[in-house]
Design a protein around this motif. Structure first.
Motif, PDB file in Angstrom:
ATOM      1  N   TRP A 134      20.911-131.911  97.701  1.00 35.75           N
ATOM      2  CA  TRP A 134      22.118-131.572  96.948  1.00 35.75           C
ATOM      3  C   TRP A 134      22.536-130.112  97.152  1.00 35.75           C
ATOM      4  O   TRP A 134      23.728-129.813  97.238  1.00 35.75           O
ATOM      5  N   SER A 135      21.571-129.219  97.251  1.00 35.20           N
ATOM      6  CA  SER A 135      21.915-127.814  97.499  1.00 35.20           C
ATOM      7  C   SER A 135      22.510-127.643  98.891  1.00 35.20           C
ATOM      8  O   SER A 135      23.497-126.921  99.079  1.00 35.20           O
ATOM      9  N   GLY A 136      21.911-128.334  99.864  1.00 34.93           N
ATOM     10  CA  GLY A 136      22.472-128.278 101.210  1.00 34.93           C
ATOM     11  C   GLY A 136      23.852-128.898 101.273  1.00 34.93           C
ATOM     12  O   GLY A 136      24.747-128.418 101.974  1.00 34.93           O
ATOM     13  N   MET A 137      24.039-129.999 100.525  1.00 37.67           N
ATOM     14  CA  MET A 137      25.350-130.628 100.456  1.00 37.67           C
ATOM     15  C   MET A 137      26.379-129.646  99.907  1.00 37.67           C
ATOM     16  O   MET A 137      27.517-129.567 100.403  1.00 37.67           O
ATOM     17  N   ALA A 138      25.985-128.889  98.908  1.00 37.32           N
ATOM     18  CA  ALA A 138      26.897-127.906  98.331  1.00 37.32           C
ATOM     19  C   ALA A 138      27.247-126.822  99.340  1.00 37.32           C
ATOM     20  O   ALA A 138      28.410-126.382  99.418  1.00 37.32           O
TER      21      ALA A 138
ATOM     22  N   MET B  36      18.273-134.774  86.698  1.00 42.05           N
ATOM     23  CA  MET B  36      19.430-134.827  87.596  1.00 42.05           C
ATOM     24  C   MET B  36      20.481-133.791  87.219  1.00 42.05           C
ATOM     25  O   MET B  36      21.182-133.252  88.064  1.00 42.05           O
ATOM     26  N   LYS B  37      20.583-133.504  85.904  1.00 45.54           N
ATOM     27  CA  LYS B  37      21.577-132.539  85.431  1.00 45.54           C
ATOM     28  C   LYS B  37      21.383-131.190  86.101  1.00 45.54           C
ATOM     29  O   LYS B  37      22.355-130.575  86.591  1.00 45.54           O
ATOM     30  N   TYR B  38      20.136-130.711  86.162  1.00 42.19           N
ATOM     31  CA  TYR B  38      19.885-129.393  86.725  1.00 42.19           C
ATOM     32  C   TYR B  38      20.027-129.383  88.241  1.00 42.19           C
ATOM     33  O   TYR B  38      20.349-128.348  88.832  1.00 42.19           O
ATOM     34  N   ILE B  39      19.793-130.513  88.878  1.00 41.85           N
ATOM     35  CA  ILE B  39      20.034-130.598  90.326  1.00 41.85           C
ATOM     36  C   ILE B  39      21.515-130.377  90.613  1.00 41.85           C
ATOM     37  O   ILE B  39      21.890-129.621  91.528  1.00 41.85           O
ATOM     38  N   ILE B  40      22.367-131.015  89.807  1.00 42.40           N
ATOM     39  CA  ILE B  40      23.814-130.877  90.000  1.00 42.40           C
ATOM     40  C   ILE B  40      24.288-129.473  89.656  1.00 42.40           C
ATOM     41  O   ILE B  40      25.097-128.884  90.381  1.00 42.40           O
ATOM     42  N   VAL B  41      23.771-128.915  88.567  1.00 45.93           N
ATOM     43  CA  VAL B  41      24.177-127.557  88.175  1.00 45.93           C
ATOM     44  C   VAL B  41      23.785-126.549  89.244  1.00 45.93           C
ATOM     45  O   VAL B  41      24.586-125.671  89.609  1.00 45.93           O
TER      46      VAL B  41
END
Length: 382
Positions: free
Chosen positions: A137-141, A1-6
């Motif tokens: 998550w990338s799309g959310m960003a 999950m850490k790398y997904i957020i980063v």
């Protein structure tokens, strides 16, 4: 999950180079440069066209050189685009138009590298079984950057002029580059470049689903301020904030559903919500209902991208993941490139509200494409 957020943070900061111009260019093009709605669509669409044409290159670069290389190059060119954009502050007329188009071309190439590389990087770091969450998550960003860019860009233009927004579109990607430097590399996935014509047949249906859904985003991003002006409504800058907030909320609370239940079901449910949102924007005569329409559109459109995307990745070998993602996301670029001029034509002949009738119809087509997909649930690790 850490790398997904980063990875998502890198996309967030890097995508301000796209979000700030979306917020500031329509007013500048119409007001300062005095150009028509059709020119507005062409200028906005130029970036998406270049992104589209360079997606295969970006995917191949990610597979052959590693996705971190693609992301860092994308950030570099987004900064270059910002510096080129400064020229339009000092040169008007034809020369200013040429400078603006050049900046959009460079930005289109940078976006292709950044997003394609970031998606491939995230999937490589956490594994294909979590591909849906990476895309979510990338799309959310991406859309969080667009949402924040609306009031931020308005504030900067009000305080410092168009160049104030340009400064932000340079600074944020620089921070993204600094963070990227410290994130581990993912080894190149392939040593063989797969031809584009071999990729498209494997992802075309999923790409078309994304294509028709993305029209609703293009209509809101390019024409919401002009719709509000036509109707005599205030607070148009909050439309993208509401759209983006709803988009992010759907990603936060429902991102895991794509991996749990499969792309088909999620694409059908959320495209149906987008249809309702576009219908409200088309028919309403009150700004509060227009805000609700923007919220429903953002919420519905939110999970269409990862829903179709997960299904597309299933059809490709792991070593060609970057190319597959590049080809799939290219349909999003194609939608923005085509929708800009088309929506400008529709607005000129039928009014700005008709842009959302157009979006409602295309979301219906996306729903039907999702309905036609095979019903699968999980993406196997590769």
């Amino acid at each position: 999950m850490k790398y997904i957020i980063v990875t998502a943070v890198i996309v967030l900061l890097g995508f301000f180079s796209v979000g700030i111009p979306i917020a500031t260019l329509p007013g500048f093009i119409k007001g300062t440069l005095g150009l028509s709605d059709v020119w507005l669509g062409i200028i906005l669409g130029t970036q998406s066209l270049v992104t589209l044409l360079s997606r295969h290159h970006s995917g191949s670069l990610s597979d052959l050189k590693g996705p971190k290389v693609a992301v860092l190059r994308g950030i570099f060119f987004s900064v270059i685009s910002g510096f080129v954009s400064f020229g339009v502050v000092y040169f008007q007329g034809t020369l200013g138009l040429v400078i603006l188009l050049l900046a959009r071309i460079v930005l289109g190439y940078s976006e292709s590298l950044l997003i394609t590389g970031a998606l491939s990087w995230g999937v490589g770091l956490v594994g294909p079984a979590n591909a849906g969450r990476v895309m979510a998550w990338s799309g959310m960003a991406m859309y969080a950057a667009i949402a924040i860019s609306a009031p931020l860009g308005f504030l900067m233009v009000h305080q410092f002029g168009f160049q104030g927004g340009v400064v932000l579109s340079i600074l944020f990607p620089i921070f993204a580059g600094i963070i990227s430097y410290f994130v581990p590399k993912v080894p190149p996935a392939s040593q063989v470049r797969i031809p584009f014509y071999q990729v498209v047949p494997k992802v075309w249906k999923h790409g078309l689903g994304l294509f028709f859904a993305a029209v609703c985003f293009a209509g809101i991003a390019g024409f919401n301020t002009l719709l509000f002006k036509e109707k005599g409504w205030a607070n148009a800058e909050w439309v993208m904030v509401i759209f983006g907030t709803a988009y992010v909320a759907a990603r936060i609370f429902f991102a895991q559903t794509v991996d749990q239940y499969g792309g088909k079901k999620i694409a059908m449910i959320f495209s149906a919500v987008a249809i309702l949102g576009q219908g409200l924007l088309w028919q309403t005569n009150h700004s509060s209902l227009a805000f609700l329409g923007a919220a429903l559109t953002g919420f519905g459109y939110s999970l269409v991208f990862p829903a179709f995307g997960v299904e597309a990745v299933k059809n490709m070998e792991a070593k060609f993941r970057g190319v597959a993602l590049g080809a799939y996301v290219a349909f999003f670029d194609l939608a923005l490139g085509v929708t800009g001029p088309l929506a400008g034509f529709v607005a000129n002949h039928f009014g700005y509200a008709a842009v959302y009738a157009f979006g409602m119809v295309t979301c219906m087509v996306s729903f039907l494409i999702a309905f036609s997909l095979k019903d699968t649930k999980k993406l196997n690790a590769a």
